[in-house]
Design an enzyme around this catalytic site. Structure first.
Site, mmCIF file in Angstrom:
data_model
loop_
_atom_site.group_PDB
_atom_site.id
_atom_site.type_symbol
_atom_site.label_atom_id
_atom_site.label_comp_id
_atom_site.label_asym_id
_atom_site.label_seq_id
_atom_site.Cartn_x
_atom_site.Cartn_y
_atom_site.Cartn_z
ATOM 1 N N SER A 138 0.842 -1.191 0.000
ATOM 2 C CA SER A 138 0.000 0.000 0.000
ATOM 3 C C SER A 138 0.889 1.258 0.000
ATOM 4 O O SER A 138 1.771 1.382 -0.852
ATOM 5 C CB SER A 138 -0.952 -0.043 1.199
ATOM 6 O OG SER A 138 -1.963 0.938 1.092
ATOM 7 N N ASP A 141 -8.137 -3.869 -7.034
ATOM 8 C CA ASP A 141 -7.756 -3.365 -5.719
ATOM 9 C C ASP A 141 -8.569 -2.103 -5.430
ATOM 10 O O ASP A 141 -8.552 -1.159 -6.211
ATOM 11 C CB ASP A 141 -6.254 -3.041 -5.700
ATOM 12 C CG ASP A 141 -5.727 -2.719 -4.309
ATOM 13 O OD1 ASP A 141 -6.362 -1.907 -3.612
ATOM 14 O OD2 ASP A 141 -4.668 -3.256 -3.945
ATOM 15 N N HIS A 197 -6.988 -5.782 -1.298
ATOM 16 C CA HIS A 197 -5.798 -4.948 -1.105
ATOM 17 C C HIS A 197 -4.703 -5.797 -0.484
ATOM 18 O O HIS A 197 -4.790 -6.191 0.677
ATOM 19 C CB HIS A 197 -6.168 -3.781 -0.190
ATOM 20 C CG HIS A 197 -5.146 -2.703 -0.121
ATOM 21 N ND1 HIS A 197 -4.574 -2.123 -1.238
ATOM 22 C CD2 HIS A 197 -4.578 -2.075 0.948
ATOM 23 C CE1 HIS A 197 -3.732 -1.189 -0.867
ATOM 24 N NE2 HIS A 197 -3.698 -1.140 0.449
#
Length: 464
Positions: A204, A401, A430
């Site tokens: 991320s 995502d 994710h």
């Protein structure tokens, strides 16, 4: 269904002695536990390291807290630093989590695995904005705006949060909470560990931190894995708007799942009916419903909780780390890293544009936030991702995502050029590594553990 990755290049497996004599670090146990039981850091050692608050004026220092899990003698090849994203997410537990999830893979044996709370986070000289309410802490992502007046109302609240950040007790630290400085901290950690190079895994926002490090210190990188990849400008206004793109990419997975379980949740017998139910409920329940649904798209494991909330039988709950510190550091890094538009009219126009493009979540992702009213100017330009360096950056990315959609990953892949390869996974949610897709896991393991760097970009089919 597993798809074999093609055209793999093999790098030699190097061994390295343990860093027991690393200068400047005194490792002790137990580690801080974030007030959680059982402790997420059980079995780890921790140490503290002082780094400059401002690298241009290094006389004042702040403290970083590091954690480690030693590799296996005879199998150890170096150190692997890990970051969970955020920004603002603490990372001390990551070596223990890696050992728990991938203990039988041989990966934890190959490295001294290093976690850390990034500057400003929890046990690393924390920052604050003095935020006392959930609305203030959630200001980084504006609520779904019904029209221009909602943007004006959100702007007033965002301005108040920015003013709080500018007058909080740690305001002198505020300008120095940046990705560039955190990347410099990574290099100080490398130096303190006595290593010439480090390997890195970040997910991320951690993908952007890793991209920044690989761009600023390319000669000090060993094997770099970026998971669920942000675009090359990090979490700027465009990345915020992409949350709506990610919502649209991912929502059909939930709609199909819920339709198959209509006898349980009664949300619709077809994906189209579930989608219609979303708009029906959103009209009644308002912006929080849309935000909670988006959060629930991060992982298939969250789908039952989302369905129960839709049915009115559950509500989301805050975790023990969802307080002022996490939100404050997230805001400070986002607002310091990028040049955010300051005119309210920009956000009013963006909201209507994104409503047409992405009606499910666009007017939330495009709404104004405190960065428009940030009380300090950026101390330096954003990190320029890419540039010359070794071909050692592996990107892994789900096709659907909700937070870091494929379009941003493609831009980062292009920015690194010949230095990078990207493996896409036909999956939603994710995060790729340590999840269900065996091919995606093999791509990361094959590189970090075995030195298998793809010669070309590749793809993985869905396991289910």
């Amino acid at each position: 269904m597993r798809k074999t990755l093609i055209a793999l290049a093999f790098l030699p497996l190097l061994t390295a002695p343990p860093a027991e004599a690393a200068p400047g670090l005194r490792w002790t146990a137990p580690c801080p536990d974030y007030g959680m039981s059982p402790s997420p850091t059980a079995g780890l050692e921790c140490a503290t390291l002082r780094v400059p608050l401002d690298y241009a004026h290094p006389e004042r220092t702040i403290e970083l807290t590091l954690s480690r899990r030693l590799g296996t003698p005879g199998k150890r090849r170096g150190v692997l630093l890990m970051n969970p994203g955020g920004p603002g997410s603490p990372g001390l537990a990551m070596p223990a989590q890696l050992a728990q999830r991938m203990g039988g893979s041989g990966l934890p044996d190959a490295y001294d695995v290093i976690g850390f709370d990034p500057r400003g986070t929890v046990y690393s000289t924390p920052v604050t904005c003095g935020m006392t309410t959930a609305d203030e802490r959630g200001a980084v992502l504006g609520p779904y705006a019904a029209g221009p007046r909602d943007v004006v109302a959100t702007a007033a609240k965002a301005r108040a949060v920015a003013e709080k950040c500018g007058s909080a007790s740690t305001t002198d630290m505020l300008p120095h909470m940046t990705t560039a400085n955190t990347a410099r901290d990574l290099d100080r950690i490398r130096e303190a560990l006595g290593e010439k190079k480090i390997s890195y895994y970040g997910v991320s926002y951690g993908s952007y931190l890793g991209a920044a490090y690989a761009s600023m210190f390319p000669g000090r990188t060993d094997r770099i894995v970026l998971d669920s990849v942000l675009g090359p400008r990090g979490l700027d206004v465009r990345a915020n708007q992409r949350f709506a793109e990610g919502f649209d990419d991912r929502f059909p997975d939930f709609a199909a799942w819920a339709a198959q379980r209509d006898d349980v949740y009664h949300l619709g017998r077809t994906p189209a009916a579930v989608t219609a139910k979303f708009f029906e409920l959103a009209a009644v329940r308002g912006p929080e419903f849309r935000a909670n649904t988006w959060n629930g798209l991060y992982d298939d494991a969250f789908f039952p909780a989302v369905a129960r909330e839709w049915a009115g039988t559950a509500r989301t709950a805050a975790g023990p780390l969802d307080g002022d510190n996490h939100a404050a550091l997230q805001l400070q890094v986002l607002c310091n890293d990028a040049d955010w538009p300051e005119r309210i009219g920009y956000y009013q126009h963006a909201v209507e544009r994104e409503r047409a493009r992405h009606p499910m979540f666009g007017p939330a992702a495009a709404n104004v936030n405190p960065c428009a009213f940030w009380p300090v100017e950026r101390a330096e330009p954003p990190v320029r991702v890419g540039g010359p360096g070794p071909a050692n950056v592996l990107l892994v990315q789900n096709l659907r995502d909700p937070a870091t959609p494929l379009s941003g990953a493609r831009e980062t892949r292009a920015a690194f050029g010949a230095r990078a390869r990207m493996i896409t996974v036909d999956d939603g949610g994710h995060g790729v590594f340590t999840r269900e897709n065996a091919c995606g896991n093999e791509a990361v393991l094959g590189y970090l553990r075995d030195g298998v760097f793809p010669a070309v970009d590749g793809s993985c089919q869905a396991d289910r």
